[in-house]
Design a protein around this motif. Structure first.
Motif, PDB file in Angstrom:
ATOM      1  N   UNK A  51       0.802  -1.219   0.000  1.00  0.00           N
ATOM      2  CA  UNK A  51       0.000   0.000   0.000  1.00  0.00           C
ATOM      3  C   UNK A  51       0.836   1.271   0.000  1.00  0.00           C
ATOM      4  N   UNK A  52       2.142   1.184   0.326  1.00  0.00           N
ATOM      5  CA  UNK A  52       2.959   2.397   0.344  1.00  0.00           C
ATOM      6  C   UNK A  52       4.163   2.307  -0.600  1.00  0.00           C
ATOM      7  N   UNK A  53       4.143   1.394  -1.559  1.00  0.00           N
ATOM      8  CA  UNK A  53       5.262   1.309  -2.503  1.00  0.00           C
ATOM      9  C   UNK A  53       5.278   2.554  -3.395  1.00  0.00           C
ATOM     10  N   UNK A  54       6.475   2.919  -3.834  1.00  0.00           N
ATOM     11  CA  UNK A  54       6.624   4.046  -4.751  1.00  0.00           C
ATOM     12  C   UNK A  54       7.873   3.831  -5.581  1.00  0.00           C
ATOM     13  N   UNK A  55       8.018   4.623  -6.615  1.00  0.00           N
ATOM     14  CA  UNK A  55       9.221   4.550  -7.436  1.00  0.00           C
ATOM     15  C   UNK A  55      10.373   5.258  -6.726  1.00  0.00           C
ATOM     16  N   UNK A  56      11.552   4.686  -6.836  1.00  0.00           N
ATOM     17  CA  UNK A  56      12.737   5.347  -6.300  1.00  0.00           C
ATOM     18  C   UNK A  56      12.926   6.702  -6.981  1.00  0.00           C
ATOM     19  N   UNK A  57      12.622   6.756  -8.274  1.00  0.00           N
ATOM     20  CA  UNK A  57      12.810   8.007  -9.016  1.00  0.00           C
ATOM     21  C   UNK A  57      11.827   9.092  -8.601  1.00  0.00           C
ATOM     22  N   UNK A  58      10.789   8.723  -7.828  1.00  0.00           N
ATOM     23  CA  UNK A  58       9.843   9.728  -7.316  1.00  0.00           C
ATOM     24  C   UNK A  58      10.192  10.193  -5.899  1.00  0.00           C
ATOM     25  N   UNK A  59      11.209   9.594  -5.299  1.00  0.00           N
ATOM     26  CA  UNK A  59      11.562   9.947  -3.924  1.00  0.00           C
ATOM     27  C   UNK A  59      12.336  11.257  -3.873  1.00  0.00           C
ATOM     28  N   UNK A  60      12.163  11.948  -2.800  1.00  0.00           N
ATOM     29  CA  UNK A  60      12.995  13.109  -2.490  1.00  0.00           C
ATOM     30  C   UNK A  60      13.914  12.702  -1.341  1.00  0.00           C
ATOM     31  N   UNK A  61      15.133  12.268  -1.680  1.00  0.00           N
ATOM     32  CA  UNK A  61      16.066  11.747  -0.680  1.00  0.00           C
ATOM     33  C   UNK A  61      16.688  12.915   0.077  1.00  0.00           C
ATOM     34  N   UNK A  62      16.589  12.871   1.413  1.00  0.00           N
ATOM     35  CA  UNK A  62      17.089  13.980   2.227  1.00  0.00           C
ATOM     36  C   UNK A  62      17.941  13.471   3.382  1.00  0.00           C
ATOM     37  N   UNK A  63      18.843  14.312   3.827  1.00  0.00           N
ATOM     38  CA  UNK A  63      19.559  14.079   5.076  1.00  0.00           C
ATOM     39  C   UNK A  63      18.770  14.708   6.219  1.00  0.00           C
ATOM     40  N   UNK A  64      18.917  14.122   7.384  1.00  0.00           N
ATOM     41  CA  UNK A  64      18.266  14.695   8.558  1.00  0.00           C
ATOM     42  C   UNK A  64      19.041  15.953   8.967  1.00  0.00           C
ATOM     43  N   UNK A  65      18.387  17.108   8.981  1.00  0.00           N
ATOM     44  CA  UNK A  65      19.109  18.321   9.396  1.00  0.00           C
ATOM     45  C   UNK A  65      19.468  18.257  10.879  1.00  0.00           C
ATOM     46  N   UNK A  66      20.591  18.860  11.279  1.00  0.00           N
ATOM     47  CA  UNK A  66      20.987  18.794  12.695  1.00  0.00           C
ATOM     48  C   UNK A  66      19.978  19.510  13.585  1.00  0.00           C
ATOM     49  N   UNK A  67      19.777  18.920  14.767  1.00  0.00           N
ATOM     50  CA  UNK A  67      18.881  19.546  15.748  1.00  0.00           C
ATOM     51  C   UNK A  67      19.535  20.803  16.308  1.00  0.00           C
ATOM     52  N   UNK A  68      18.709  21.789  16.605  1.00  0.00           N
ATOM     53  CA  UNK A  68      19.234  23.054  17.137  1.00  0.00           C
ATOM     54  C   UNK A  68      19.265  23.071  18.661  1.00  0.00           C
ATOM     55  N   UNK A  69      18.688  22.025  19.269  1.00  0.00           N
ATOM     56  CA  UNK A  69      18.681  21.961  20.726  1.00  0.00           C
ATOM     57  C   UNK A  69      18.393  20.527  21.146  1.00  0.00           C
TER      58      UNK A  69
END
Length: 581
Positions: free
Chosen positions: A481-499
């Motif tokens: 139910x949650x499959x998707x194309x890899x080419x449709x993904x927006x791959x992101x890094x986790x931004x550093x926490x500020x606190x």
């Protein structure tokens, strides 16, 4: 002068002949598409091969719709006359009685009549029903095949069998392939007295980027199944591998791969031969993997309900594993199938609807399954006796799936469901097995995620509960139910926490949009057992690296025909092995 037939008899004869002609037309169009696979292989035209694979799946329903249109013209106001259809059924049975593939004709008739009459359950009067039939029992004619003697000059025999039929091997590739194949056969069968002959189906099989010769190799002491795989990389066709192990051949013909394209004049005799190679493979799966998915569904139905009638004590119960938020899943413990019914309402965490789920499963049905996705067949209007259900399982279905489940007296009608082969959920398997076996399954789970990604598919839910383990020990995915194309993904890094407050908060401190994925967080969702985390990270650490996913996405955009080899590296011939593999 012969007396003219009465109008009723003429209608019966015309309708029965029309139905036979309609299946013959479907069969011819099926063969036209299938035959093109060899041209696509020679030309490395993987895009057209994929389009043809999807078109061939759609063809059956297209032909049924055309047939109903023709019947409307032939029968007019008598189209839905049940008494007329009883006689059409009888005449049709006479017309197909001597056909080798009579069972395929019967299934075509059943599909047509069920759609016309909107049949719920089974209507034995206008359907071919017999649950205890063995569809190939009457077939005595052997399938066309060729035999090559190996005892005198195995290299020459391998050279001849690789050249018949001509699949585009150049002279140098032919010589290298023949020598490597002969060497492998001699080495593998040395303890059995050495290879004496090899017997192959005349018709080559095609799937995705490969061609296959299917058969068996005979030695003095025993015989083995034999599958010769030809690949077509950029530098030309080559003999890539030979499979001589029954388990490897069974996986190749299994329920986690897309369908073969093999231009077989008739199907039943090929099924008989394949069952000698794979005696434990259900006949429904063999029909399906040859592209005869509707016949596969028919045989699966027959096997299940025949078994249900024999085992009166077994009850339909909720399947093992954690309850899903989208499906209610029930099974018969003594039979290896699960029935998946979409819930009326999903848990709050699922921001999708019923139509989205149905579309996802149908998308996977048409996708290259690369040995990691279980074939999910749609069934409608299945009728079960109420007393065959465990009361708790039936209550769950009636409460959660009222749109798809109806109770009619002593009958439970399942209006719609997906049926899959049952596998052991990976999270349960890992807890039940030894550390060694559990570690192997988890490492293959990582390989499954890689294989799916290389085929441009991202599972979405990486929880172990959404994967299972087959009898051969392979990790496979079954929750779509949650499959998707890899080419449709927006791959992101986790931004550093500020606190510290942000870092340890229950909700992300950064915005998350649809399509966003954070590979660094995958370990949280995988929830790997502590004892196996280190081994998993050593083998599959790239899965947690955003750069790996971004690079893969770019490769898939530039070259969408990425390849996932359907057999182990050990099956490959030495000359074809990847350096360092």
């Amino acid at each position: 002068m012969k007396p003219s037939r009465d109008p009723r008899s003429s209608r019966i004869e015309a309708a029965a002949a029309l139905l036979v002609d309609a299946f013959d037309d479907y069969n011819a169009r099926f063969s036209d598409i299938t035959r093109r696979a060899e041209r696509h292989f020679r030309r490395r035209d993987w895009a057209r091969q994929g389009r043809d694979a999807r078109a061939r799946i759609r063809l059956y329903d297209d032909c049924i719709a055309e047939t109903i249109g023709r019947l409307e013209g032939a029968l007019a106001e008598r189209l839905l006359s049940r008494s007329l259809w009883l006689d059409i059924h009888a005449r049709y049975a006479e017309l197909i009685d001597d056909r080798l593939d009579a069972e395929l004709y019967k299934t075509f008739f059943n599909t047509t009549s069920r759609r016309l009459f909107k049949t719920r359950g089974v209507d034995a009067g206008v359907e071919f029903v017999a649950l205890d039939i063995e569809p190939t029992a009457h077939i005595t004619r052997p399938v066309d095949r060729r035999i090559y003697g190996l005892a005198d000059d195995p290299v020459d025999a391998c050279r001849r069998l690789l050249a018949e039929p001509d699949l585009g091997l150049g002279e140098e590739a032919l010589e290298e392939g023949a020598a490597a194949l002969a060497e492998r056969l001699n080495a593998t069968l040395a303890d059995d007295g050495g290879p004496l002959a090899i017997e192959l189906l005349k018709v080559p099989f095609f799937r995705d980027r490969r061609a296959y010769r299917i058969g068996r190799v005979l030695a003095a002491e025993r015989w083995r199944p034999c599958v010769i795989a030809l690949d077509h990389p950029d530098d030309g066709v080559r003999v890539d591998a030979v499979l001589l192990d029954r388990t490897a051949v069974s996986i190749l013909f299994g329920f986690t791969y897309s369908y073969f394209h093999a231009d077989l004049p008739t199907v039943g005799d090929a099924i008989v031969f394949l069952r000698t190679l794979l005696p434990d493979k259900p006949v429904d799966e063999l029909y399906t993997v040859l592209g005869r998915a509707k016949q596969g569904k028919t045989e699966r139905y027959r096997r299940f309900f025949h078994h249900l009638g024999l085992d009166r004590d077994d009850r339909l119960v909720e399947a093992d594993g954690k309850r899903g938020m989208v499906m209610v899943v029930f099974t018969l413990p003594s039979f290896p199938l699960v029935f998946k019914v979409v819930r009326d309402h999903f848990a709050p965490g699922k921001k999708i609807g019923r139509e989205h789920v149905l579309a996802q499963y149908r998308y996977v049905f048409n996708h290259d399954r690369v040995g990691r996705l279980i074939d999910a067949q749609e069934y409608r209007h299945l009728a079960f006796a109420r007393d065959r259900f465990d009361p708790a399982a039936l209550e769950e279905l009636l409460n959660e799936c009222a749109r798809a489940i109806e109770l009619r007296g002593d009958t439970v009608l399942v209006r719609h469901c997906f049926v899959q082969r049952r596998v052991r959920p990976l999270d349960l398997f890992v807890r039940e097995q030894s550390d060694e076996v559990a570690r192997a399954a988890l490492l293959d789970y990582g390989q499954a995620v890689r294989d799916l990604a290389r085929s441009n598919l991202f599972p979405g839910d990486l929880f172990l509960k959404n994967f299972g383990v087959t009898r051969s020990g392979r990790a496979v995915f079954y929750d779509y139910d949650e499959v998707s194309k890899v080419t449709d993904l927006n791959v992101r890094r986790v931004p550093p926490a500020r606190s510290e407050e942000e870092e340890f908060a229950d909700t992300p401190w950064y915005p998350v949009n649809p399509g966003d994925v954070f590979p660094e967080q995958f370990p949280r969702f995988m929830d790997l057992p502590a004892a196996h985390r280190r081994a998993f990270h050593e083998a599959h650490g790239e899965l947690f690296d955003p750069d790996w996913w971004s690079a893969l996405k770019q490769r898939l955009i530039e070259r969408p025909d990425a390849d996932v080899r359907p057999y182990a590296e050990a099956a490959r011939l030495q000359a074809c092995r990847d350096p360092g593999a």
